[in-house]
Design an enzyme around this catalytic site. Sequence first.
Site, short mmCIF file in Angstrom:
data_model
loop_
_atom_site.label_atom_id
_atom_site.label_comp_id
_atom_site.label_asym_id
_atom_site.label_seq_id
_atom_site.Cartn_x
_atom_site.Cartn_y
_atom_site.Cartn_z
N ASN A 117 0.95 -1.20 0.13
CA ASN A 117 -0.11 0.25 0.03
C ASN A 117 0.89 1.27 -0.15
OD1 ASN A 117 -1.85 2.12 0.40
ND2 ASN A 117 -2.58 1.02 2.38
N ARG A 131 -2.63 -2.16 -3.38
CA ARG A 131 -3.69 -1.18 -3.32
C ARG A 131 -3.72 -0.08 -4.21
NH1 ARG A 131 -4.92 3.28 0.87
NH2 ARG A 131 -7.25 3.44 0.69
N GLU A 174 -7.88 -5.21 5.20
CA GLU A 174 -8.02 -4.78 4.00
C GLU A 174 -6.81 -5.51 3.17
OE1 GLU A 174 -8.57 -0.70 5.30
OE2 GLU A 174 -9.20 -0.45 3.21
#
Length: 420
Positions: free
Chosen positions: A19, A109, A402
């Site tokens: 991320n 992500r 996530e």
Amino acid sequence: MSATPTTAPAGATRVLVLNSGSSSVKYQLLDMAGGGRLASGLVERIGEQTSRLAHTPPAGRDGTGQEGGERTREGRIADHEAALKAVAEELAADGLGLDSPELAAIGHRVVHGGRRFTEPTVIDDAVLAEIERLVPLAPLHNPANLTGIRTARALGPHLPQVAVFDTAFHTTIPEPAARYAIEKETADAHRIRRYGFHGTSHAYVSRRTAELLGRDPSEVNVIVLHLGNGASASAVRGGVCVETSMGLTPLEGLVMGTRSGDTDPAVIFHLARVAGMSVDEIDTLLNRRSGLTGLCGDNDMREIRRRIEEGDEAARLAFEVYTHRLKKYVGAYYAVLGRVDAVTFTAGVGENAAEVRAAALEGLEGLGLSVDPGRNGVRGREPRLISPGDARVAVAVVPTDEELEIARQTYALVGAAEAA
Ligand code: AMP
């Protein structure tokens, strides 16, 4: 870089999730064959003198003899390339390097996938170009995501790389909910519509809620309240998202840590005309100096609760504006869904702040919604019900994950069929 791999090396079951933010990289290495989370970490303040990498190795491999203790590096890390190289070195020191035969793929992500990306997508040059084309819609996020992807491709050219989009879960929102009532030609020319964000969390939490109820996601209607520093609500019908509170950008909707959420758009004209503020100043005001911070100076719900206990009126008002907005969205999404099986709280505030959960649903018994004070007071990392045993509508707390969802989606796309 044309020969992009689209499948994982045979037998490989691990996924590295990245991320990449503008000055940070968060990462986790997960084993999809039941091994759980192997390592994780965060590189912060990339480009500054005070960069810091904190790496959590697998239990027992931290080099200090302690189980799962953190290793840190302090000092300037010039850019994302240097950051990812440092991450790769830390992983290699644990025997988990990018050349490890167990590594199946890297999952990234990506904040904005526009209307084009409705599913996780294997990244090749054309996909990169498409993500680039979406930069005007997410000028703070997509460039950082792209830098992370480019660097990871250079470091691991033998690995499939998958983009998992924050917007993807919301691409099913029907047109009447996705459209703003502004001049159609102008809206279309500039791709103005509701996209929604936090989609990976809403997807994971709505599915876990169905599991908690012991039902198939296709049978269950859920209102998900993702209350972190950023906050958003979604209405999910039978596993399909039909409404969400964030819009063209993550500014719309609920009151957040530093973002205003919904305001009259004319506030912007008013501030420009009457206060002489520039567009950039108003952008900063609404994104960084509003929400809980704007109302009481604090964005952390723990601090706000502590101040309320001490009789602080500004903190109390901030709490009440926050929970009032939440309640309005619960009512609105109840109407959108018609039948609601569960309301689920998640993320930092949703998972931890029992007072927020109770206040958001207070007085909604007529809708079949209530919170059992005893159950609501229990803390834990497991999904759990907090409604009374005989409740018509379940109220749940489901910790979001996530990274796990990104790894799951990545592995489902490129992993070995027999292990997926
Ligand atoms: P997230 O963005 O999901 O990491 O959520 C971060 C926010 O969660 C913080 O800014 C706090 O407002 C809130 N939070 C975290 N832990 C607690 C807690 N124990 N009680 C209340 N709020 C919390």
